[in-house]
Design a protein around this motif. Structure first.
Motif, PDB file in Angstrom:
ATOM      1  N   VAL A 116     -12.715  84.111  69.301  1.00  0.00           N
ATOM      2  CA  VAL A 116     -11.426  84.672  69.707  1.00  0.00           C
ATOM      3  C   VAL A 116     -10.877  83.949  70.930  1.00  0.00           C
ATOM      4  N   SER A 117     -11.758  83.280  71.690  1.00  0.00           N
ATOM      5  CA  SER A 117     -11.343  82.555  72.892  1.00  0.00           C
ATOM      6  C   SER A 117     -11.267  81.045  72.669  1.00  0.00           C
ATOM      7  N   LEU A 142      -6.306  82.687  65.990  1.00  0.00           N
ATOM      8  CA  LEU A 142      -7.590  83.080  65.404  1.00  0.00           C
ATOM      9  C   LEU A 142      -7.855  82.360  64.078  1.00  0.00           C
ATOM     10  N   ASP A 143      -6.839  81.727  63.543  1.00  0.00           N
ATOM     11  CA  ASP A 143      -6.950  81.066  62.242  1.00  0.00           C
ATOM     12  C   ASP A 143      -7.548  79.674  62.420  1.00  0.00           C
ATOM     13  N   ILE A 144      -8.877  79.571  62.489  1.00  0.00           N
ATOM     14  CA  ILE A 144      -9.540  78.299  62.762  1.00  0.00           C
ATOM     15  C   ILE A 144     -10.590  77.953  61.705  1.00  0.00           C
ATOM     16  N   ALA A 145     -10.535  78.618  60.551  1.00  0.00           N
ATOM     17  CA  ALA A 145     -11.561  78.412  59.518  1.00  0.00           C
ATOM     18  C   ALA A 145     -11.678  76.952  59.100  1.00  0.00           C
ATOM     19  N   ASP A 146     -10.540  76.251  59.005  1.00  0.00           N
ATOM     20  CA  ASP A 146     -10.551  74.854  58.562  1.00  0.00           C
ATOM     21  C   ASP A 146     -11.247  73.927  59.556  1.00  0.00           C
ATOM     22  N   SER A 147     -11.459  74.412  60.780  1.00  0.00           N
ATOM     23  CA  SER A 147     -12.072  73.568  61.816  1.00  0.00           C
ATOM     24  C   SER A 147     -13.580  73.743  61.921  1.00  0.00           C
ATOM     25  N   ILE A 148     -14.122  74.727  61.207  1.00  0.00           N
ATOM     26  CA  ILE A 148     -15.561  75.003  61.288  1.00  0.00           C
ATOM     27  C   ILE A 148     -16.358  73.881  60.629  1.00  0.00           C
ATOM     28  N   ILE A 186     -10.693  87.560  58.853  1.00  0.00           N
ATOM     29  CA  ILE A 186      -9.749  87.479  59.963  1.00  0.00           C
ATOM     30  C   ILE A 186      -8.293  87.562  59.531  1.00  0.00           C
ATOM     31  N   GLN A 187      -7.991  87.208  58.278  1.00  0.00           N
ATOM     32  CA  GLN A 187      -6.597  87.179  57.842  1.00  0.00           C
ATOM     33  C   GLN A 187      -5.905  88.538  57.944  1.00  0.00           C
ATOM     34  N   PRO A 188      -6.558  89.638  57.551  1.00  0.00           N
ATOM     35  CA  PRO A 188      -5.900  90.950  57.713  1.00  0.00           C
ATOM     36  C   PRO A 188      -5.538  91.245  59.170  1.00  0.00           C
ATOM     37  N   LEU A 189      -6.389  90.802  60.105  1.00  0.00           N
ATOM     38  CA  LEU A 189      -6.115  91.006  61.526  1.00  0.00           C
ATOM     39  C   LEU A 189      -4.885  90.203  61.948  1.00  0.00           C
ATOM     40  N   ILE A 190      -4.785  88.968  61.460  1.00  0.00           N
ATOM     41  CA  ILE A 190      -3.642  88.122  61.780  1.00  0.00           C
ATOM     42  C   ILE A 190      -2.351  88.719  61.234  1.00  0.00           C
ATOM     43  N   GLU A 191      -2.405  89.191  59.991  1.00  0.00           N
ATOM     44  CA  GLU A 191      -1.226  89.783  59.375  1.00  0.00           C
ATOM     45  C   GLU A 191      -0.807  91.067  60.089  1.00  0.00           C
ATOM     46  N   ASN A 192      -1.799  91.854  60.485  1.00  0.00           N
ATOM     47  CA  ASN A 192      -1.507  93.078  61.234  1.00  0.00           C
ATOM     48  C   ASN A 192      -0.863  92.743  62.573  1.00  0.00           C
ATOM     49  N   GLY A 193      -1.346  91.667  63.199  1.00  0.00           N
ATOM     50  CA  GLY A 193      -0.760  91.220  64.468  1.00  0.00           C
ATOM     51  C   GLY A 193       0.693  90.814  64.307  1.00  0.00           C
ATOM     52  N   LYS A 194       1.006  90.138  63.199  1.00  0.00           N
ATOM     53  CA  LYS A 194       2.393  89.740  62.939  1.00  0.00           C
ATOM     54  C   LYS A 194       3.279  90.968  62.752  1.00  0.00           C
ATOM     55  N   SER A 195       2.730  91.976  62.094  1.00  0.00           N
ATOM     56  CA  SER A 195       3.506  93.208  61.869  1.00  0.00           C
ATOM     57  C   SER A 195       3.800  93.910  63.184  1.00  0.00           C
ATOM     58  N   LYS A 196       2.784  93.950  64.063  1.00  0.00           N
ATOM     59  CA  LYS A 196       2.981  94.577  65.370  1.00  0.00           C
ATOM     60  C   LYS A 196       3.992  93.796  66.203  1.00  0.00           C
ATOM     61  N   TYR A 240     -19.021  80.070  54.173  1.00  0.00           N
ATOM     62  CA  TYR A 240     -18.904  80.870  55.393  1.00  0.00           C
ATOM     63  C   TYR A 240     -17.478  80.816  55.926  1.00  0.00           C
ATOM     64  N   ALA A 241     -16.881  79.614  55.916  1.00  0.00           N
ATOM     65  CA  ALA A 241     -15.506  79.451  56.405  1.00  0.00           C
ATOM     66  C   ALA A 241     -14.534  80.272  55.557  1.00  0.00           C
ATOM     67  N   ASP A 242     -14.779  80.292  54.245  1.00  0.00           N
ATOM     68  CA  ASP A 242     -13.930  81.092  53.360  1.00  0.00           C
ATOM     69  C   ASP A 242     -14.069  82.583  53.672  1.00  0.00           C
ATOM     70  N   GLU A 243     -15.299  83.011  53.937  1.00  0.00           N
ATOM     71  CA  GLU A 243     -15.537  84.418  54.275  1.00  0.00           C
ATOM     72  C   GLU A 243     -14.883  84.774  55.603  1.00  0.00           C
ATOM     73  N   TYR A 244     -14.905  83.817  56.542  1.00  0.00           N
ATOM     74  CA  TYR A 244     -14.263  84.040  57.835  1.00  0.00           C
ATOM     75  C   TYR A 244     -12.767  84.289  57.639  1.00  0.00           C
ATOM     76  N   THR A 245     -12.149  83.489  56.793  1.00  0.00           N
ATOM     77  CA  THR A 245     -10.726  83.651  56.510  1.00  0.00           C
ATOM     78  C   THR A 245     -10.447  85.041  55.943  1.00  0.00           C
ATOM     79  N   ASN A 246     -11.297  85.476  55.035  1.00  0.00           N
ATOM     80  CA  ASN A 246     -11.124  86.800  54.422  1.00  0.00           C
ATOM     81  C   ASN A 246     -11.255  87.916  55.457  1.00  0.00           C
TER      82      ASN A 246
END
Length: 328
Positions: free
Chosen positions: A68-69, A273-279, A243-253, A235-241
């Motif tokens: 997250v940091s 937070l969307d860094i799955a492609d960098s893992i 974290i993505q709801p959190l990102i979308e919720n953040g956009k809504s807020k 693992y990277a794919d699972e990370y996306t699954n």
């Protein structure tokens, strides 16, 4: 004559915590220095993350070595993602727009101010403990969303104003973090410069009651499993699954914010937070906690991922519940 803005003055409860800030800042400087070099070792990152929680119950500072940091300072992430909806400190107000006034007692240094602020600090600490027991700081999205919403309600109930700024919000939260830590570890007696006035009483902490006055808790990485290339991709794919709801919720807020600058900052905070492609690599580190007698009192698996040359804890996939030993 220019009108002087009233600054936040903590009550007695906050002042005592404030006196400890100097020591905390020194510790944070050392923490920042060592973290820079620990980042090159998956075991050291995992151990640092776990040890911060074990020694003090401080899940806030632990997240500073987590994903997250990765692209933002954790304090800025908290401000932009969770404080922004409540900040109402007159910044950005156009000429002629009405200003939000604080309770007249704030900034006076009076006994009334101390009593009012202590009421806020104490009320929020009770709620902080509740959230620690039921949510946990590893679930930071729910934790901060609920915490700052409650802080807004408590401020209105106690002070009767709509004013909120990040200084006030951090002051209350960080005091709660320190008080929680003191409850676990106990405190030493501290005197003022006059060597008579007691600033902090000596107290016995929960860990002292559990393991003895001279207790010592040690965190050790006992095993590290390196994931294969195929496992890293999965693992990277699972990370996306995750974290993505959190990102979308953040956009809504963010969409609900009227202030465009705050809206943009919040959207970016969650987008970071969307860094799955960098893992590039993933290690599963088993962390064990022992007391001074060598007894194992806790253990958990900490997942760390490598991006470039640095390793970060994947806080979205690491259970820290066992590390809050007083609650286990």
């Amino acid at each position: 004559m220019a009108k002087t803005k009233k600054g936040f003055r903590a009550g007695l409860y906050g002042v005592v915590s404030g006196i400890l800030v100097a020591a905390i800042l020194v510790g944070m400087t050392v923490f920042a220095f060592t973290t820079r070099y620990n980042a090159f070792s998956p075991e050291k990152v995992a151990q640092s993350y776990a040890d911060t929680i074990v020694q003090t119950g401080d899940g806030y500072n632990a997240l500073k070595v987590s994903l997250v940091s990765k692209n933002q300072k954790f304090g800025n992430f908290v401000i932009n993602a969770y404080m922004a909806p409540y900040v109402n400190d007159n910044s950005g107000k156009k000429k002629g727009e009405p200003k939000v006034e604080q309770n007249k007692a704030i900034g006076t240094g009076s006994k009334e101010e101390t009593e009012l602020l202590d009421q806020i600090y104490n009320t929020m600490y009770v709620y902080y403990e509740e959230l620690m027991a039921t949510v946990g700081l590893e679930n930071y999205d729910e934790f901060y969303s609920r915490y700052f919403d409650m802080l807004k309600q408590v401020r209105v109930a106690v002070l009767g104003d709509d004013y909120m700024d990040t200084e006030f919000m951090f002051s209350v939260f960080e005091s709660n973090v320190q008080t929680y830590s003191n409850k676990l570890t106990g405190t030493k007696k501290k005197l003022a410069a006059d060597k008579k006035t007691v600033l902090q009483k000596e107290t016995t902490g929960i860990y002292q009651e559990m393991y003895g006055k001279d207790y010592k808790l040690t965190t050790t990485v006992t095993n590290t499993k390196e994931l294969s290339a195929d496992e890293v991709k999965a693992y990277a794919d699972e990370y996306t699954n995750r974290i993505q709801p959190l990102i979308e919720n953040g956009k809504s807020k963010a969409a609900a914010l009227a202030n465009e600058d705050k809206k943009e900052a919040m959207e970016q905070a969650f987008a970071n937070l969307d860094i799955a492609d960098s893992i590039e690599a993933v290690d599963e580190c088993t962390v064990e906690v022992t007391n001074q007698n060598g007894d194992v009192v806790a253990n958990t698996k900490v997942y760390v991922v490598r991006i470039g040359n640095s390793w970060y804890v994947d806080n979205s996939n690491t259970s820290t519940a066992p590390l809050y030993i007083a609650q286990a």
